[in-house]
Design a protein around this motif. Structure first.
Motif, PDB file in Angstrom:
ATOM      1  N   ASP A 136      -7.031  12.203   2.047  1.00  0.00           N
ATOM      2  CA  ASP A 136      -5.814  11.873   2.609  1.00  0.00           C
ATOM      3  C   ASP A 136      -5.649  10.558   2.965  1.00  0.00           C
ATOM      4  O   ASP A 136      -6.807   9.476   2.629  1.00  0.00           O
ATOM      5  CB  ASP A 136      -6.624  12.466   4.041  1.00  0.00           C
ATOM      6  CG  ASP A 136      -6.463  12.370   5.115  1.00  0.00           C
ATOM      7  OD1 ASP A 136      -5.708  13.191   5.756  1.00  0.00           O
ATOM      8  OD2 ASP A 136      -6.472  10.798   5.700  1.00  0.00           O
ATOM      9  N   GLU A 137      -4.901  10.474   3.628  1.00  0.00           N
ATOM     10  CA  GLU A 137      -4.212   8.994   3.227  1.00  0.00           C
ATOM     11  C   GLU A 137      -4.219   8.432   3.979  1.00  0.00           C
ATOM     12  O   GLU A 137      -5.139   7.336   4.285  1.00  0.00           O
ATOM     13  CB  GLU A 137      -2.331   9.361   3.715  1.00  0.00           C
ATOM     14  CG  GLU A 137      -2.175   7.438   3.881  1.00  0.00           C
ATOM     15  CD  GLU A 137      -0.159   8.014   3.989  1.00  0.00           C
ATOM     16  OE1 GLU A 137      -0.164   6.628   3.808  1.00  0.00           O
ATOM     17  OE2 GLU A 137       0.124   9.127   3.905  1.00  0.00           O
ATOM     18  N   ILE A 140       0.589  -1.051   0.167  1.00  0.00           N
ATOM     19  CA  ILE A 140       0.068  -0.217  -0.225  1.00  0.00           C
ATOM     20  C   ILE A 140       1.175   1.203   0.095  1.00  0.00           C
ATOM     21  O   ILE A 140       2.002   1.408   0.847  1.00  0.00           O
ATOM     22  CB  ILE A 140      -1.201  -0.057   1.490  1.00  0.00           C
ATOM     23  CG1 ILE A 140      -1.501  -1.141   1.420  1.00  0.00           C
ATOM     24  CG2 ILE A 140      -1.734   1.365   0.923  1.00  0.00           C
ATOM     25  CD1 ILE A 140      -2.417  -1.417   2.334  1.00  0.00           C
ATOM     26  N   ASN A 141       0.856   2.058  -0.791  1.00  0.00           N
ATOM     27  CA  ASN A 141       1.981   3.087  -0.861  1.00  0.00           C
ATOM     28  C   ASN A 141       0.877   5.069  -1.513  1.00  0.00           C
ATOM     29  O   ASN A 141      -0.112   4.246  -2.368  1.00  0.00           O
ATOM     30  CB  ASN A 141       2.574   3.103  -2.080  1.00  0.00           C
ATOM     31  CG  ASN A 141       3.473   3.909  -2.618  1.00  0.00           C
ATOM     32  OD1 ASN A 141       3.967   4.218  -1.475  1.00  0.00           O
ATOM     33  ND2 ASN A 141       4.187   4.166  -3.479  1.00  0.00           N
ATOM     34  N   PRO A 156      -3.691  13.564  -5.092  1.00  0.00           N
ATOM     35  CA  PRO A 156      -2.927  12.091  -4.575  1.00  0.00           C
ATOM     36  C   PRO A 156      -3.600  11.570  -4.908  1.00  0.00           C
ATOM     37  O   PRO A 156      -5.304  10.874  -5.139  1.00  0.00           O
ATOM     38  CB  PRO A 156      -3.424  12.599  -3.233  1.00  0.00           C
ATOM     39  CG  PRO A 156      -2.245  13.915  -3.208  1.00  0.00           C
ATOM     40  CD  PRO A 156      -3.050  14.016  -4.874  1.00  0.00           C
ATOM     41  N   VAL A 157      -3.564  10.246  -5.067  1.00  0.00           N
ATOM     42  CA  VAL A 157      -4.401   8.663  -4.707  1.00  0.00           C
ATOM     43  C   VAL A 157      -3.398   7.044  -4.436  1.00  0.00           C
ATOM     44  O   VAL A 157      -2.434   7.469  -3.635  1.00  0.00           O
ATOM     45  CB  VAL A 157      -3.523   7.876  -6.694  1.00  0.00           C
ATOM     46  CG1 VAL A 157      -4.518   8.575  -7.379  1.00  0.00           C
ATOM     47  CG2 VAL A 157      -2.352   7.085  -6.603  1.00  0.00           C
ATOM     48  N   LEU A 158      -3.960   6.562  -3.020  1.00  0.00           N
ATOM     49  CA  LEU A 158      -3.476   5.047  -3.041  1.00  0.00           C
ATOM     50  C   LEU A 158      -3.423   5.030  -3.360  1.00  0.00           C
ATOM     51  O   LEU A 158      -4.342   3.914  -4.432  1.00  0.00           O
ATOM     52  CB  LEU A 158      -4.530   5.074  -1.414  1.00  0.00           C
ATOM     53  CG  LEU A 158      -4.004   3.982  -1.081  1.00  0.00           C
ATOM     54  CD1 LEU A 158      -3.374   4.276   0.376  1.00  0.00           C
ATOM     55  CD2 LEU A 158      -4.755   3.760   0.251  1.00  0.00           C
ATOM     56  N   GLU A 159      -2.550   3.516  -3.935  1.00  0.00           N
ATOM     57  CA  GLU A 159      -1.612   2.774  -4.233  1.00  0.00           C
ATOM     58  C   GLU A 159      -1.485   1.320  -3.813  1.00  0.00           C
ATOM     59  O   GLU A 159      -0.742   1.351  -3.083  1.00  0.00           O
ATOM     60  CB  GLU A 159      -0.721   2.623  -5.206  1.00  0.00           C
ATOM     61  CG  GLU A 159      -0.526   2.279  -6.700  1.00  0.00           C
ATOM     62  CD  GLU A 159       1.000   2.050  -7.084  1.00  0.00           C
ATOM     63  OE1 GLU A 159       0.973   2.195  -8.204  1.00  0.00           O
ATOM     64  OE2 GLU A 159       1.977   2.280  -6.627  1.00  0.00           O
ATOM     65  N   LEU A 164       7.009   6.878  -9.387  1.00  0.00           N
ATOM     66  CA  LEU A 164       6.107   6.668  -9.218  1.00  0.00           C
ATOM     67  C   LEU A 164       6.576   6.060  -7.706  1.00  0.00           C
ATOM     68  O   LEU A 164       5.400   5.508  -7.262  1.00  0.00           O
ATOM     69  CB  LEU A 164       7.510   4.743  -9.470  1.00  0.00           C
ATOM     70  CG  LEU A 164       7.018   4.536 -10.932  1.00  0.00           C
ATOM     71  CD1 LEU A 164       8.375   3.548 -11.499  1.00  0.00           C
ATOM     72  CD2 LEU A 164       6.080   4.225 -11.834  1.00  0.00           C
ATOM     73  N   GLY A 165       7.051   6.435  -6.430  1.00  0.00           N
ATOM     74  CA  GLY A 165       7.110   6.039  -5.020  1.00  0.00           C
ATOM     75  C   GLY A 165       5.959   6.860  -4.539  1.00  0.00           C
ATOM     76  O   GLY A 165       5.785   6.615  -3.552  1.00  0.00           O
TER      77      GLY A 165
END
Length: 725
Positions: free
Chosen positions: A122-123, A12-13, A25-28, A561-562
């Motif tokens: 928001d993460e 999860i990144n 922003p996205v959660l990958e 990517l990170g």
């Protein structure tokens, strides 16, 4: 039905800036479907029906079909569980009050492993939504119970904990409408608007223009009143007191009725109105004494409480309060009547989503005192037809901005200027705000720093006011957007050298440059860190630095990517080549098309008045030209390069090498510039190698950002390569 094993969340990144998926922003999440790879949605009996029963609004998801019901069509035809999880998480976020419409799920080179991303402001909220969505999916697959309402409540609680308050969010939204970037500086409501030396800061509705002295004056209500009285602003007569007995003496001198309140309280805490008897004044003194450092007794001003918002000297919004009453029925207690007749109002609630608060008399000593003055308690049963006053203030939520008399606006603005605040909430009591205070006997009772905006954003009655926009217009003039020039450089060869050269040329052009690259972190010509600084955190630090008015940032494919890019947009985006780097394997970037999608991120974020600088000797980079919202500059080792020639034929700009010199060309015009061979020779003498195309990239970038060809040539002649350590 045999139970299916859980989908494994391998990685999860959180991508904090523009990335290969989207600008936001996205959660990958990397998912291993395991045995479910062989069981798409249409092969699990009853799955689609169970899922739609739990989340009926999935019918609104268009998915790739592009129309309402599109996702349900995919479910019926058969789609894999990574894609289903994407839509479940999006729907849970929608239900929790953080609407999002973006998500993608893509397979990887490993069988049954997918990358799933969704938009996430928001993460922590995103991680909570993923956790709940994962649980919902697996229980639906296995036909097990699941409490959707509890899951949504969990996400909403995390949202309340982590997201900006409504006042701050309104200001940030107004900034976004103006294309002004923002950075959240803490877990609360401290936010930076803009970058570097052009930034402004807000903390809820206070700004970095808010004077500490003015804020201190506003906290001292007695001092505030003296200053306002001195400039002719009507204020209630009053005096500070130290004991209940002195409060009664002062009240008699002022003339009853009176108000007793703390000198430095806020939000109406400890304020008791319309006091006429010694025991009530003594009780009110005790309440006020607990809230503030000093107690004030003031003459009572009849009328309704109003809150006016002043921004930059102008009144931009006003709200009026109303009293809260109950009517006895001879059978219910006061507490029960409050719940039946007041708290049932759908506008009342316990969160900031509601314009009016629920009344809980056990938490409000002022309400209890008012009841006592009426000979009642919370457990008393008022006789049928008796009206009981519950709350005199605290319900300021009826918009009356359009009704303000110009003389009232003038007095309020003068009051705020006298205190010295740039943004203030002014509490005003008058029977009619549409008339001058001299006619109604009204007065200003408080001036508050850091006012809440919710009553103006979500009034219980009337029109919302654009108060966030007013604050942004106060902080930034019409032609300002808080941005400084940012140059982003990506590729695999010579990017640190390109960044160093561009930073040097910007320095010679009079900029205080922040530079983050593989060679370290630089402020001006001073290296402050030697470690690799081509990273998101290092670039982010430069964006926060008030001393910096230009930034050069090296972003490798691994950083994109990170973490994503640290900035939302840039003035110049440079892509030097399509070479592979070690980090690509970890991110499963196997093909040139995949690498293209990563590197194009730097071009996607170029501003419309900026430029993309691309290596015309790399055919895939030439394909990126249409992706730039701004201009495109090509550079090539040979002036006969076909892409460069075609670009020049359209009056485009380009740079190429001719007899060891950089030539700056636009259309048919050519200007000889920097001595590339000489610079390359100096690098070699210093024990370093630099390629001619890296120098051309730096020349093209400097030209793109507005540095003159003459200064570029002179600047590169004076650049001294560092000797190896």
């Amino acid at each position: 039905m045999s139970r299916h094993d859980d989908i494994k969340l391998l990685r999860i990144n959180y991508l904090r800036g523009p990335n290969m998926w989207t600008y936001r922003p996205v959660l990958e999440t990397w998912l291993d479907l395991g045995g479910l790879e062989e069981h798409p949605s249409h092969l699990i009996p009853g799955f689609t029906e169970r899922l739609c029963a739990r989340l009926p609004a999935l019918v609104e998801h268009h998915c790739g079909v592009g129309e309402r019901g599109g996702f349900l069509q995919r479910l019926t035809e058969g789609t894999w569980m990574g894609h289903v999880l994407e839509h479940i998480v999006i729907e849970l976020l929608n239900l929790a009050g953080m609407p999002t419409g973006f998500g993608q799920t893509r397979s990887t080179s490993q069988h049954g492993v997918y990358r799933m991303v969704f938009r996430a402001r928001d993460e922590q909220v995103a991680r909570s939504a993923l956790e709940q969505g994962h649980a919902l999916l697996m229980t639906t697959i296995n036909d097990e119970p699941f409490d959707v309402d509890a899951a949504v409540a969990t996400i909403r609680d995390k949202l309340d904990d982590c997201y900006l308050g409504p006042s701050t969010a309104a200001i940030v939204a107004a900034a976004t409408d103006r294309r002004i970037p923002h950075i959240r500086l803490n877990d609360g409501n401290l936010v930076q608007l803009g970058y570097g030396g052009r930034q402004r800061r807000i903390w809820t509705a206070e700004t970095d223009m808010t004077s500490a002295i003015a804020e201190g004056i506003a906290r001292d209500k007695d001092l505030t009143k003296d200053l306002l009285k001195a400039v002719g602003v009507p204020v209630p007569a009053g005096q500070a007191v130290k004991t209940a007995a002195e409060a009664w003496d002062v009240a008699q001198d002022l003339g009853l009725p009176v108000v007793v309140k703390p000198s430095d309280g806020n939000h109406g805490r400890g304020v008791t109105l319309d006091l006429r008897h010694e025991p009530d004044i003594a009780a009110a003194f005790e309440l006020a004494d607990k809230e503030g450092s000093e107690v004030l007794v003031e003459r009572y001003i009849p009328g309704m409480e109003h809150r006016l918002l002043v921004v930059g000297g102008q009144v931009v919004a006003a709200a009026r309060g109303e009293e809260a009453w109950i009517t006895g029925d001879g059978s219910h207690t006061v507490i029960e009547l409050i719940d039946l007749q007041i708290n049932t109002d759908p506008r009342r609630g316990l969160t900031e989503d509601f314009p009016l608060n629920r009344i809980n008399i056990t938490d409000d000593a002022v309400v209890l005192l008012d009841l006592q003055r009426q000979g009642l308690s919370g457990d008393a049963v008022p006789e049928a037809g008796r009206r009981v006053l519950i709350q005199r203030n605290g319900n300021v939520a009826i918009d009356c901005t359009a009704q303000i008399h110009p003389e009232v606006a003038h007095a309020v603005s003068l009051a705020v200027r006298t205190v010295g605040l740039d943004i203030a909430g002014v509490d005003l009591v008058t029977s009619d705000i549409a008339k001058p205070l001299s006619e109604t006997g009204g007065a200003i009772v408080e001036v508050n720093a850091g006012p809440g905006l919710l009553m103006h954003l979500k009034p219980a009655e009337g029109m919302p006011q654009p108060v966030g926009q007013a604050i942004i217009n106060h902080l930034f003039s019409e032609d300002e957007n808080g941005r400084i020039p940012i140059v982003g450089v990506t590729g695999s060869r010579g990017t640190a050298q390109v960044s160093r050269l561009v930073g040097w040329l910007l320095h010679l052009n009079g900029r205080h440059v922040g530079l983050a690259c593989g060679d370290g972190l630089f402020l001006g010509t001073r290296r402050v860190e030697r470690k690799d600084s081509a990273t998101w955190p290092a670039i982010h630090r430069l964006l926060m630095n008030r001393a910096v008015n230009a930034i050069v940032a090296e972003n490798g494919a691994g950083t994109i990517l990170g973490d994503g890019l640290a900035y939302d947009r840039c003035q110049v985006g440079v892509v030097t080549d399509m070479g592979r780097v070690a980090e690509l394997e970890r991110h499963d970037i196997q093909t040139e098309d995949q690498l293209f999608k990563v590197l194009r991120t730097q071009v996607d974020v170029v501003l419309s008045d900026g430029a993309a600088v691309l290596n015309a000797d790399e055919p895939r980079l030439v394909e990126m030209a249409p992706l730039s919202d701004g201009e495109v500059l090509f550079y090539a080792l040979d002036g006969a390069n076909a892409a460069l020639a075609e670009h020049r034929a359209k009056e485009g700009r380009g740079v190429f090498l001719q007899r060891g010199m950089a030539v700056l060309a636009q259309g048919s015009t050519e200007l000889q510039g920097a001595n590339v061979d000489s610079l390359c020779a100096r690098f070699k003498a210093a024990g370093q190698d630099i390629s001619a195309d890296s120098v051309l990239a730096a020349v093209a970038t400097a030209w793109a950002i507005g540095i003159s060809p003459e200064l570029i040539a002179a600047g590169l002649d004076t650049f001294v390569p560092e000797l190896p350590h």
